[in-house]
Design a protein around this motif. Sequence first.
Motif, PDB file in Angstrom:
ATOM      1  N   UNK A 167      -8.051 -11.831 -20.900  1.00 40.74           N
ATOM      2  CA  UNK A 167      -6.959 -11.059 -20.735  1.00 40.74           C
ATOM      3  C   UNK A 167      -7.163 -10.433 -19.147  1.00 40.74           C
ATOM      4  N   UNK A 168      -6.342 -10.676 -18.209  1.00 37.71           N
ATOM      5  CA  UNK A 168      -6.518  -9.760 -16.885  1.00 37.71           C
ATOM      6  C   UNK A 168      -5.357  -9.181 -16.789  1.00 37.71           C
ATOM      7  N   UNK A 169      -5.286  -7.927 -16.737  1.00 45.27           N
ATOM      8  CA  UNK A 169      -4.071  -7.261 -16.322  1.00 45.27           C
ATOM      9  C   UNK A 169      -4.085  -6.280 -14.977  1.00 45.27           C
ATOM     10  N   UNK A 170      -3.024  -6.186 -14.510  1.00 45.17           N
ATOM     11  CA  UNK A 170      -2.844  -5.631 -13.130  1.00 45.17           C
ATOM     12  C   UNK A 170      -1.433  -4.811 -13.094  1.00 45.17           C
ATOM     13  N   UNK A 171      -1.394  -3.658 -12.469  1.00 45.61           N
ATOM     14  CA  UNK A 171      -0.238  -2.684 -12.584  1.00 45.61           C
ATOM     15  C   UNK A 171      -0.243  -2.297 -11.207  1.00 45.61           C
ATOM     16  N   UNK A 172       1.022  -2.320 -10.812  1.00 45.92           N
ATOM     17  CA  UNK A 172       1.540  -1.921  -9.359  1.00 45.92           C
ATOM     18  C   UNK A 172       2.185  -0.784  -9.408  1.00 45.92           C
ATOM     19  N   UNK A 173       1.431   0.272  -8.635  1.00 48.18           N
ATOM     20  CA  UNK A 173       1.939   1.547  -8.618  1.00 48.18           C
ATOM     21  C   UNK A 173       3.200   1.653  -7.669  1.00 48.18           C
ATOM     22  N   UNK A 174       4.063   2.455  -8.357  1.00 52.35           N
ATOM     23  CA  UNK A 174       5.390   2.626  -7.555  1.00 52.35           C
ATOM     24  C   UNK A 174       6.511   1.784  -8.005  1.00 52.35           C
ATOM     25  N   UNK A 175       5.886   0.564  -8.444  1.00 57.87           N
ATOM     26  CA  UNK A 175       7.088  -0.388  -8.955  1.00 57.87           C
ATOM     27  C   UNK A 175       7.476   0.080 -10.296  1.00 57.87           C
ATOM     28  N   UNK A 176       8.845  -0.479 -10.501  1.00 55.70           N
ATOM     29  CA  UNK A 176       9.747  -0.151 -11.668  1.00 55.70           C
ATOM     30  C   UNK A 176       9.722  -1.713 -12.589  1.00 55.70           C
ATOM     31  N   UNK A 177       9.935  -1.381 -13.643  1.00 54.13           N
ATOM     32  CA  UNK A 177      10.179  -2.652 -14.610  1.00 54.13           C
ATOM     33  C   UNK A 177      11.317  -3.663 -14.038  1.00 54.13           C
ATOM     34  N   UNK A 178      10.884  -4.688 -14.108  1.00 52.30           N
ATOM     35  CA  UNK A 178      11.880  -5.581 -13.601  1.00 52.30           C
ATOM     36  C   UNK A 178      11.717  -6.243 -12.035  1.00 52.30           C
ATOM     37  N   UNK A 179      10.619  -5.656 -11.702  1.00 52.98           N
ATOM     38  CA  UNK A 179      10.270  -5.552 -10.149  1.00 52.98           C
ATOM     39  C   UNK A 179      10.602  -7.170  -9.521  1.00 52.98           C
ATOM     40  N   UNK A 180      10.409  -8.110 -10.182  1.00 51.77           N
ATOM     41  CA  UNK A 180      10.424  -9.740  -9.508  1.00 51.77           C
ATOM     42  C   UNK A 180      11.811  -9.897  -9.225  1.00 51.77           C
ATOM     43  N   UNK A 181      12.574  -9.596 -10.095  1.00 57.72           N
ATOM     44  CA  UNK A 181      14.132  -9.898  -9.903  1.00 57.72           C
ATOM     45  C   UNK A 181      14.868  -8.754  -9.229  1.00 57.72           C
ATOM     46  N   UNK A 182      14.058  -7.756  -8.974  1.00 58.52           N
ATOM     47  CA  UNK A 182      14.912  -6.449  -8.233  1.00 58.52           C
ATOM     48  C   UNK A 182      14.050  -6.152  -7.244  1.00 58.52           C
ATOM     49  N   UNK A 183      13.642  -6.980  -6.003  1.00 62.49           N
ATOM     50  CA  UNK A 183      12.640  -6.709  -5.055  1.00 62.49           C
ATOM     51  C   UNK A 183      13.194  -5.667  -4.196  1.00 62.49           C
ATOM     52  N   UNK A 184      14.500  -5.597  -4.278  1.00 69.10           N
ATOM     53  CA  UNK A 184      15.018  -4.054  -3.194  1.00 69.10           C
ATOM     54  C   UNK A 184      14.713  -3.083  -3.685  1.00 69.10           C
ATOM     55  N   UNK A 185      14.470  -2.715  -4.806  1.00 66.52           N
ATOM     56  CA  UNK A 185      14.419  -1.486  -5.773  1.00 66.52           C
ATOM     57  C   UNK A 185      12.917  -0.859  -5.479  1.00 66.52           C
ATOM     58  N   UNK A 186      13.090   0.570  -5.804  1.00 65.31           N
ATOM     59  CA  UNK A 186      11.846   1.411  -5.674  1.00 65.31           C
ATOM     60  C   UNK A 186      11.491   1.712  -4.343  1.00 65.31           C
ATOM     61  N   UNK A 187      12.325   1.460  -3.278  1.00 73.38           N
ATOM     62  CA  UNK A 187      11.998   1.656  -1.958  1.00 73.38           C
ATOM     63  C   UNK A 187      10.670   1.172  -1.257  1.00 73.38           C
ATOM     64  N   UNK A 188      10.694  -0.111  -1.744  1.00 67.50           N
ATOM     65  CA  UNK A 188       9.753  -1.310  -1.395  1.00 67.50           C
ATOM     66  C   UNK A 188       8.687  -1.349  -2.073  1.00 67.50           C
ATOM     67  N   UNK A 189       8.247  -0.571  -2.975  1.00 69.22           N
ATOM     68  CA  UNK A 189       7.403  -0.756  -3.981  1.00 69.22           C
ATOM     69  C   UNK A 189       7.683  -2.168  -4.939  1.00 69.22           C
ATOM     70  N   UNK A 190       8.893  -2.621  -5.276  1.00 69.83           N
ATOM     71  CA  UNK A 190       9.024  -3.578  -6.068  1.00 69.83           C
ATOM     72  C   UNK A 190       8.720  -4.814  -5.271  1.00 69.83           C
ATOM     73  N   UNK A 191       9.205  -4.910  -3.975  1.00 67.85           N
ATOM     74  CA  UNK A 191       8.839  -6.003  -3.159  1.00 67.85           C
ATOM     75  C   UNK A 191       7.433  -6.259  -2.822  1.00 67.85           C
ATOM     76  N   UNK A 192       6.684  -4.979  -2.680  1.00 67.26           N
ATOM     77  CA  UNK A 192       5.056  -5.276  -2.650  1.00 67.26           C
ATOM     78  C   UNK A 192       4.677  -5.613  -3.842  1.00 67.26           C
TER      79      UNK A 192
END
Length: 312
Positions: free
Chosen positions: A269-294
């Motif tokens: 099990x390999x887990x990665x967490x992306x700081x600043x991103x919000x739930x659903x970031x892959x389908x909402x890449x415009x959100x979180x002021x760029x954090x979702x896209x990143x």
Amino acid sequence: MNTKRLSSILVIAAVLTASATLFAQGAGQGTGQSVPMAAPAAGQAQAGNIEVPWNDKIPPGTAAHATKALAESSRHGEWVDIALPGGGKLNSFVIYPERKDKAGVVLVIFDINGMRDLARALGDQLAQDGFIAIVPDFLSGMGPDGGGSASLGANVGQTIRTLTDDEMAKRLNAAMEYGKKLPASNGKTGVVGFCWGGARSFGYAAAQPALNAAVVYYGDAPGSADSTQETTLANVKAPVLGLYAGNDARIGATVPPTEAAMKKLGKSYEAHTYEGAGHGFMGNQAGAAGANLKAAQQSWPLVVQFYKKNLG
């Protein structure tokens, strides 16, 4: 200009401003509606959002990009009906990669919104990256007149919650068997899910010992809500890749206990967490002021690498 005259002008300006405000409020009276603020210009991002650039190296992150990706794809995609045990059919979109040798199959589990272009476009991205993608409409037969997601409209979310773990396993098993029998398949199967689908992806890893790889986007592990997690995760055979949002405490709180349980059980099990991103970031890449896209840009190469390692 003397002070007295200046004061008079300011008073008049204030009165005019107040009158304009009252007029705007009154314009909506009798209709039950308020007068909306002016809409942003076409193409202008909403507050806190960014404009998402076109990028065919990762799945589309806006509805418009998903439509564009499907319309312009050179890969073969087709709708098929997969027979379900006991009757019924699982309407599914299948996309093939452009490669000479046989490929692994990835089952795509959509989010709580059901079958959409975003899910199918993600399947097309998987095909671009070298895998056969099967994107089932798991709500097939559950809508009016035996329809699926499209026939349910606003009731998609409510209906999707009625899918039991056993029913999901039955539908995923049917899709898995269909994929294994495809002439272009190498016989290996992975799964990827998002949000509601992410939890089902992890759940399928525990339910299907023949699964070769599972990717979980912001979904919790089976048994997270009670004391059965360790017992349930003991059944996992496939390696699991978990990808999570930093600003998602509901799911984030389940990750450390899952890591501990999987480590104790000797599971991959390999887990990665992306700081600043919000739930659903892959389908909402415009959100979180760029954090979702990143987060989308950083996570997807890990998915492709993970599947290449485990599916060939």
